[in-house]
Design an enzyme around this catalytic site. Sequence first.
Site, mmCIF file in Angstrom:
data_model
loop_
_atom_site.group_PDB
_atom_site.id
_atom_site.type_symbol
_atom_site.label_atom_id
_atom_site.label_comp_id
_atom_site.label_asym_id
_atom_site.label_seq_id
_atom_site.Cartn_x
_atom_site.Cartn_y
_atom_site.Cartn_z
ATOM 1 N N GLY A 116 44.081 36.545 48.665
ATOM 2 C CA GLY A 116 43.904 36.076 50.046
ATOM 3 C C GLY A 116 44.585 34.729 50.243
ATOM 4 O O GLY A 116 44.536 33.879 49.361
ATOM 5 N N ARG A 139 48.345 41.772 47.728
ATOM 6 C CA ARG A 139 47.547 42.305 46.623
ATOM 7 C C ARG A 139 48.373 43.454 46.062
ATOM 8 O O ARG A 139 48.862 44.282 46.814
ATOM 9 C CB ARG A 139 46.188 42.775 47.119
ATOM 10 C CG ARG A 139 45.393 41.627 47.755
ATOM 11 C CD ARG A 139 43.963 41.988 48.028
ATOM 12 N NE ARG A 139 43.358 41.068 48.971
ATOM 13 C CZ ARG A 139 42.698 39.952 48.632
ATOM 14 N NH1 ARG A 139 42.565 39.617 47.367
ATOM 15 N NH2 ARG A 139 42.183 39.167 49.559
ATOM 16 N N ASP A 165 40.505 34.390 41.157
ATOM 17 C CA ASP A 165 40.315 34.827 39.764
ATOM 18 C C ASP A 165 41.059 36.130 39.441
ATOM 19 O O ASP A 165 41.475 36.345 38.304
ATOM 20 C CB ASP A 165 38.826 34.917 39.397
ATOM 21 C CG ASP A 165 38.017 35.754 40.354
ATOM 22 O OD1 ASP A 165 38.579 36.219 41.361
ATOM 23 O OD2 ASP A 165 36.820 35.954 40.080
ATOM 24 N N THR A 200 41.744 29.564 47.211
ATOM 25 C CA THR A 200 40.909 30.568 47.878
ATOM 26 C C THR A 200 39.885 29.829 48.740
ATOM 27 O O THR A 200 39.348 28.804 48.309
ATOM 28 C CB THR A 200 40.217 31.505 46.854
ATOM 29 O OG1 THR A 200 39.209 32.270 47.513
ATOM 30 C CG2 THR A 200 39.549 30.760 45.711
ATOM 31 N N ASP A 205 36.945 30.590 49.514
ATOM 32 C CA ASP A 205 35.521 30.817 49.191
ATOM 33 C C ASP A 205 34.894 29.753 48.287
ATOM 34 O O ASP A 205 33.678 29.668 48.190
ATOM 35 C CB ASP A 205 35.342 32.180 48.521
ATOM 36 C CG ASP A 205 35.608 33.310 49.486
ATOM 37 O OD1 ASP A 205 35.387 33.102 50.699
ATOM 38 O OD2 ASP A 205 36.037 34.390 49.041
ATOM 39 N N ASP A 255 34.554 29.812 45.165
ATOM 40 C CA ASP A 255 33.663 30.450 44.193
ATOM 41 C C ASP A 255 34.266 30.518 42.794
ATOM 42 O O ASP A 255 33.883 31.351 41.988
ATOM 43 C CB ASP A 255 33.299 31.865 44.665
ATOM 44 C CG ASP A 255 34.526 32.721 44.910
ATOM 45 O OD1 ASP A 255 35.642 32.174 44.913
ATOM 46 O OD2 ASP A 255 34.362 33.936 45.116
ATOM 47 N N ARG A 297 32.112 37.082 50.701
ATOM 48 C CA ARG A 297 31.614 38.408 50.262
ATOM 49 C C ARG A 297 30.631 38.271 49.111
ATOM 50 O O ARG A 297 29.620 38.942 49.061
ATOM 51 C CB ARG A 297 32.793 39.290 49.821
ATOM 52 C CG ARG A 297 33.426 40.079 50.942
ATOM 53 C CD ARG A 297 34.329 41.138 50.388
ATOM 54 N NE ARG A 297 35.285 40.597 49.439
ATOM 55 C CZ ARG A 297 36.549 40.276 49.722
ATOM 56 N NH1 ARG A 297 37.006 40.472 50.926
ATOM 57 N NH2 ARG A 297 37.363 39.791 48.809
HETATM 58 P P1 ATP Z 1 40.855 36.120 46.494
HETATM 59 O O1 ATP Z 1 39.785 35.254 45.860
HETATM 60 O O2 ATP Z 1 41.416 35.500 47.712
HETATM 61 O O3 ATP Z 1 40.465 37.548 46.662
HETATM 62 P P2 ATP Z 1 42.245 36.889 44.106
HETATM 63 O O4 ATP Z 1 43.353 36.259 43.357
HETATM 64 O O5 ATP Z 1 40.931 37.027 43.379
HETATM 65 O O6 ATP Z 1 42.097 36.082 45.453
HETATM 66 P P3 ATP Z 1 42.732 39.736 43.941
HETATM 67 O O7 ATP Z 1 43.171 40.709 44.967
HETATM 68 O O8 ATP Z 1 41.468 39.996 43.201
HETATM 69 O O9 ATP Z 1 42.689 38.305 44.669
HETATM 70 O O10 ATP Z 1 43.891 39.576 42.853
HETATM 71 C C1 ATP Z 1 45.223 39.302 43.256
HETATM 72 C C2 ATP Z 1 46.173 40.184 42.500
HETATM 73 O O11 ATP Z 1 46.076 39.893 41.097
HETATM 74 C C3 ATP Z 1 45.886 41.672 42.600
HETATM 75 O O12 ATP Z 1 46.368 42.227 43.794
HETATM 76 C C4 ATP Z 1 46.615 42.191 41.376
HETATM 77 O O13 ATP Z 1 47.977 42.326 41.622
HETATM 78 C C5 ATP Z 1 46.408 41.060 40.370
HETATM 79 N N1 ATP Z 1 45.299 41.440 39.482
HETATM 80 C C6 ATP Z 1 43.973 41.379 39.718
HETATM 81 N N2 ATP Z 1 43.265 41.891 38.690
HETATM 82 C C7 ATP Z 1 44.171 42.310 37.789
HETATM 83 C C8 ATP Z 1 44.099 42.973 36.518
HETATM 84 N N3 ATP Z 1 42.931 43.296 35.983
HETATM 85 N N4 ATP Z 1 45.256 43.256 35.886
HETATM 86 C C9 ATP Z 1 46.445 42.926 36.420
HETATM 87 N N5 ATP Z 1 46.587 42.337 37.617
HETATM 88 C C10 ATP Z 1 45.479 42.027 38.293
#
Ligand code: ATP
Length: 326
Positions: A14, A75, A106, A129, A131, A133, A175
């Site tokens: 995000g 994503r 994360d 992010t 949030d 968190d 969330r």
């Molecule tokens: P937000 O907190 O805003 O949701 P985020 O970084 O946690 O941010 P995610 O959609 O969970 O957002 O992760 C971003 C991208 O990281 C995913 O779209 C994916 O491409 C990659 N990613 C997440 N988990 C994995 C995994 N287990 N293995 C490989 N790539 C991953």
Amino acid sequence: MAKIKKIAVLTSGGDAPGMNAAVRAVVRAALYHHIEVVGIEHGYEGMINGEFIKLSSLDVRNVIQRGGTFLRSARSLEFKTKEGRAKAYQNALDHKIDALVVIGGDGTFMGAGIFSQEYDIPCVGIPGTIDNDMYGTDFTIGFDTALNTVVEAIDKIKDTASAHDRTFFIEVMGRDAGFIALQAGIACGAEAILIPEVEGQEEKLKEFILSQTKAKKTSQIILVAEGNNLGGAHEIANKVAADFHDLSIRVSVLGHIQRGGSPTAFDRYLASRLGVAAVEALLDNQRSIMVGYTNHEVVHVPFNKTIKGHRNVSAELLTVADILTI
Ligand code: ATP
């Protein structure tokens, strides 16, 4: 470890206000240390599709105050597969990338950690992010701006709530975490705050509304984090309306306005410090770590810890909210 000559930077997950300021800081810090920089558009998806753009100091001029991310974010399901990461690695090789800075949450760090383990490319993460968190840092980039946006919106809603004697249920993002709701609720003087971290809020909420009604308090603001366990603002409002027929109830879901807007001074400052720290960590041969901000200092936290650790809402903050909301 071979000397780092070229790094890539991407924003993922995000979007959060302040990501541009972080990219700017990464670019300028790298150039300061005579390292070339490329930006990867659309996060890991762009890494797989070869969306690499060379970045100069001029390219990041005038972006510090802009919300969103000029590199764009995405994503990527494909990056979660071995084949997807192999394509990303091939592109990184073709562009002679020695190291990667990822800005996101994360999930983004999880992806970077796996990628760095599979292929010998050091990765450093910057927490971006709204949030807040993330384990291992007091603040994530974007949280302060989102908080201020929410506070401004609630102040406006309060005016109309009191003019018409209404009870407003206002839903904010979160969330899995109630940091935005809790801190905005305290900052706005909300009458009640419902967050995912606290169980059994239904009875308490009804008792509270009953007491407000008896006290002839005619307008109130009830702040609801979207992931709270009683449901979203609409659902909770319906439940309350079923028991309190005389209340004039309205619902407002703040939604995506919380993600946008010009970053606050604090988010720009945080992003600038962390961007420089990320490049310096790479120069210091660090890998698979997040650069965070704890007790006003930059800290290094292993990806593993940021992924497995859970950031709890502080008990003290819950007490403050309890004291001030009744
Ligand atoms: P937000 O907190 O805003 O949701 P985020 O970084 O946690 O941010 P995610 O959609 O969970 O957002 O992760 C971003 C991208 O990281 C995913 O779209 C994916 O491409 C990659 N990613 C997440 N988990 C994995 C995994 N287990 N293995 C490989 N790539 C991953």
